[in-house]
Write a protein that holds these residues in place. Sequence first.
Motif, PDB file in Angstrom:
ATOM      1  N   PHE A   1      21.312  59.797 -95.510  1.00 23.04           N
ATOM      2  CA  PHE A   1      21.682  58.963 -94.364  1.00 23.04           C
ATOM      3  C   PHE A   1      22.530  59.769 -93.385  1.00 23.04           C
ATOM      4  CE2 PHE A   1      21.593  54.981 -97.247  1.00 23.04           C
ATOM      5  CZ  PHE A   1      20.249  54.789 -97.009  1.00 23.04           C
ATOM      6  N   GLN A   2      23.485  60.525 -93.917  1.00 23.74           N
ATOM      7  CA  GLN A   2      24.350  61.333 -93.066  1.00 23.74           C
ATOM      8  C   GLN A   2      23.533  62.395 -92.330  1.00 23.74           C
ATOM      9  OE1 GLN A   2      27.328  63.661 -95.085  1.00 23.74           O
ATOM     10  NE2 GLN A   2      28.486  63.959 -93.209  1.00 23.74           N
ATOM     11  N   GLU A   3      22.672  63.079 -93.063  1.00 21.65           N
ATOM     12  CA  GLU A   3      21.845  64.136 -92.478  1.00 21.65           C
ATOM     13  C   GLU A   3      20.991  63.605 -91.329  1.00 21.65           C
ATOM     14  OE1 GLU A   3      18.009  66.734 -93.966  1.00 21.65           O
ATOM     15  OE2 GLU A   3      19.481  66.120 -95.455  1.00 21.65           O
ATOM     16  N   LEU A   4      20.312  62.494 -91.548  1.00 18.20           N
ATOM     17  CA  LEU A   4      19.424  61.932 -90.536  1.00 18.20           C
ATOM     18  C   LEU A   4      20.183  61.162 -89.458  1.00 18.20           C
ATOM     19  CD1 LEU A   4      16.624  60.704 -92.941  1.00 18.20           C
ATOM     20  CD2 LEU A   4      16.553  62.727 -91.451  1.00 18.20           C
ATOM     21  N   GLY A   5      21.149  60.349 -89.895  1.00 15.06           N
ATOM     22  CA  GLY A   5      21.877  59.497 -88.959  1.00 15.06           C
ATOM     23  C   GLY A   5      22.825  60.247 -88.051  1.00 15.06           C
TER      24      GLY A   5
ATOM     25  N   GLU B   1      28.706  55.581 -93.122  1.00 18.20           N
ATOM     26  CA  GLU B   1      29.300  55.424 -91.792  1.00 18.20           C
ATOM     27  C   GLU B   1      28.398  54.565 -90.921  1.00 18.20           C
ATOM     28  OE1 GLU B   1      32.257  56.366 -90.912  1.00 18.20           O
ATOM     29  OE2 GLU B   1      32.703  57.551 -92.706  1.00 18.20           O
ATOM     30  N   PRO B   2      28.956  53.520 -90.304  1.00 18.02           N
ATOM     31  CA  PRO B   2      28.128  52.627 -89.486  1.00 18.02           C
ATOM     32  C   PRO B   2      27.488  53.322 -88.293  1.00 18.02           C
ATOM     33  CG  PRO B   2      30.466  52.106 -89.251  1.00 18.02           C
ATOM     34  CD  PRO B   2      30.352  53.120 -90.341  1.00 18.02           C
TER      35      PRO B   2
ATOM     36  N   ALA C   1      20.455  49.457 -87.315  1.00 18.94           N
ATOM     37  CA  ALA C   1      20.377  48.211 -88.082  1.00 18.94           C
ATOM     38  C   ALA C   1      19.843  48.525 -89.471  1.00 18.94           C
ATOM     39  CB  ALA C   1      19.477  47.191 -87.399  1.00 18.94           C
ATOM     40  N   ILE C   2      20.199  47.663 -90.417  1.00 16.07           N
ATOM     41  CA  ILE C   2      19.648  47.752 -91.769  1.00 16.07           C
ATOM     42  C   ILE C   2      18.988  46.417 -92.076  1.00 16.07           C
ATOM     43  CG2 ILE C   2      20.110  48.089 -94.221  1.00 16.07           C
ATOM     44  CD1 ILE C   2      22.564  49.752 -93.404  1.00 16.07           C
ATOM     45  N   VAL C   3      17.735  46.486 -92.508  1.00 15.66           N
ATOM     46  CA  VAL C   3      16.970  45.293 -92.869  1.00 15.66           C
ATOM     47  C   VAL C   3      16.729  45.352 -94.374  1.00 15.66           C
ATOM     48  CG1 VAL C   3      14.815  44.023 -92.541  1.00 15.66           C
ATOM     49  CG2 VAL C   3      15.858  45.269 -90.606  1.00 15.66           C
ATOM     50  N   TYR C   4      17.213  44.352 -95.088  1.00 13.83           N
ATOM     51  CA  TYR C   4      17.003  44.263 -96.534  1.00 13.83           C
ATOM     52  C   TYR C   4      15.801  43.378 -96.799  1.00 13.83           C
ATOM     53  CZ  TYR C   4      21.520  46.466 -97.299  1.00 13.83           C
ATOM     54  OH  TYR C   4      22.565  47.355 -97.319  1.00 13.83           O
TER      55      TYR C   4
ATOM     56  N   GLN D   1      33.966  48.532 -94.146  1.00 13.81           N
ATOM     57  CA  GLN D   1      33.935  49.122 -92.806  1.00 13.81           C
ATOM     58  C   GLN D   1      34.968  48.459 -91.897  1.00 13.81           C
ATOM     59  OE1 GLN D   1      29.813  48.661 -91.734  1.00 13.81           O
ATOM     60  NE2 GLN D   1      29.213  50.575 -92.704  1.00 13.81           N
ATOM     61  N   ARG D   2      35.042  47.136 -91.952  1.00 14.57           N
ATOM     62  CA  ARG D   2      36.028  46.426 -91.125  1.00 14.57           C
ATOM     63  C   ARG D   2      37.446  46.814 -91.511  1.00 14.57           C
ATOM     64  NH1 ARG D   2      33.115  41.632 -92.355  1.00 14.57           N
ATOM     65  NH2 ARG D   2      31.429  41.473 -90.874  1.00 14.57           N
ATOM     66  N   LEU D   3      37.727  46.901 -92.811  1.00 13.69           N
ATOM     67  CA  LEU D   3      39.064  47.262 -93.278  1.00 13.69           C
ATOM     68  C   LEU D   3      39.433  48.686 -92.870  1.00 13.69           C
ATOM     69  CD1 LEU D   3      39.022  45.652 -96.841  1.00 13.69           C
ATOM     70  CD2 LEU D   3      40.260  44.840 -94.808  1.00 13.69           C
ATOM     71  N   ARG D   4      38.438  49.541 -92.725  1.00 19.44           N
ATOM     72  CA  ARG D   4      38.668  50.921 -92.280  1.00 19.44           C
ATOM     73  C   ARG D   4      38.756  51.009 -90.758  1.00 19.44           C
ATOM     74  NH1 ARG D   4      33.850  54.064 -94.525  1.00 19.44           N
ATOM     75  NH2 ARG D   4      34.814  55.792 -93.432  1.00 19.44           N
ATOM     76  N   GLY D   5      38.630  49.856 -90.072  1.00 23.27           N
ATOM     77  CA  GLY D   5      38.701  49.852 -88.618  1.00 23.27           C
ATOM     78  C   GLY D   5      37.439  50.347 -87.950  1.00 23.27           C
TER      79      GLY D   5
END
Length: 120
Positions: A22-26, A56-57, A62-65, A83-87
């Motif tokens: 995800f990191q590599e592509l995103g 990392e957002p 978007a993510i579709v489950y 993610q929210r708690l990390r700001g």
Amino acid sequence: MLWIKFRGTVSFEEAKWRVGRFQELGSQQELFVVADMTENSGYDVEGRRYASENIEPEWFSAIVYLGARLIHKAAAKGIALVQRLRGKPTTPVYFVASEEEARHLLARLRSTQEPPAQHP
């Protein structure tokens, strides 16, 4: 777009590998991800912790489950909470029951959003 089929329980090692991809592509371009959970039984504790602390957002549009059960929905919401708690901003998350529904949703999302951000 990245379409992933999860099978069985996601181990720490697999979670670490997936987060790396995800990191590599995103980091090159925000991703639309479809996570097919129809054959997944969840994450082990360490895998879930690693994913929630390291995803990392900014990597995702978007993510579709697809076919998510209660355990998957709880894990996805847990990652959003971290993610929210990390700001951090949260990634838009959607839950669908069929592949056809996922494809229609992705088409709609891709047509209504600005082009994905390119990362340097």
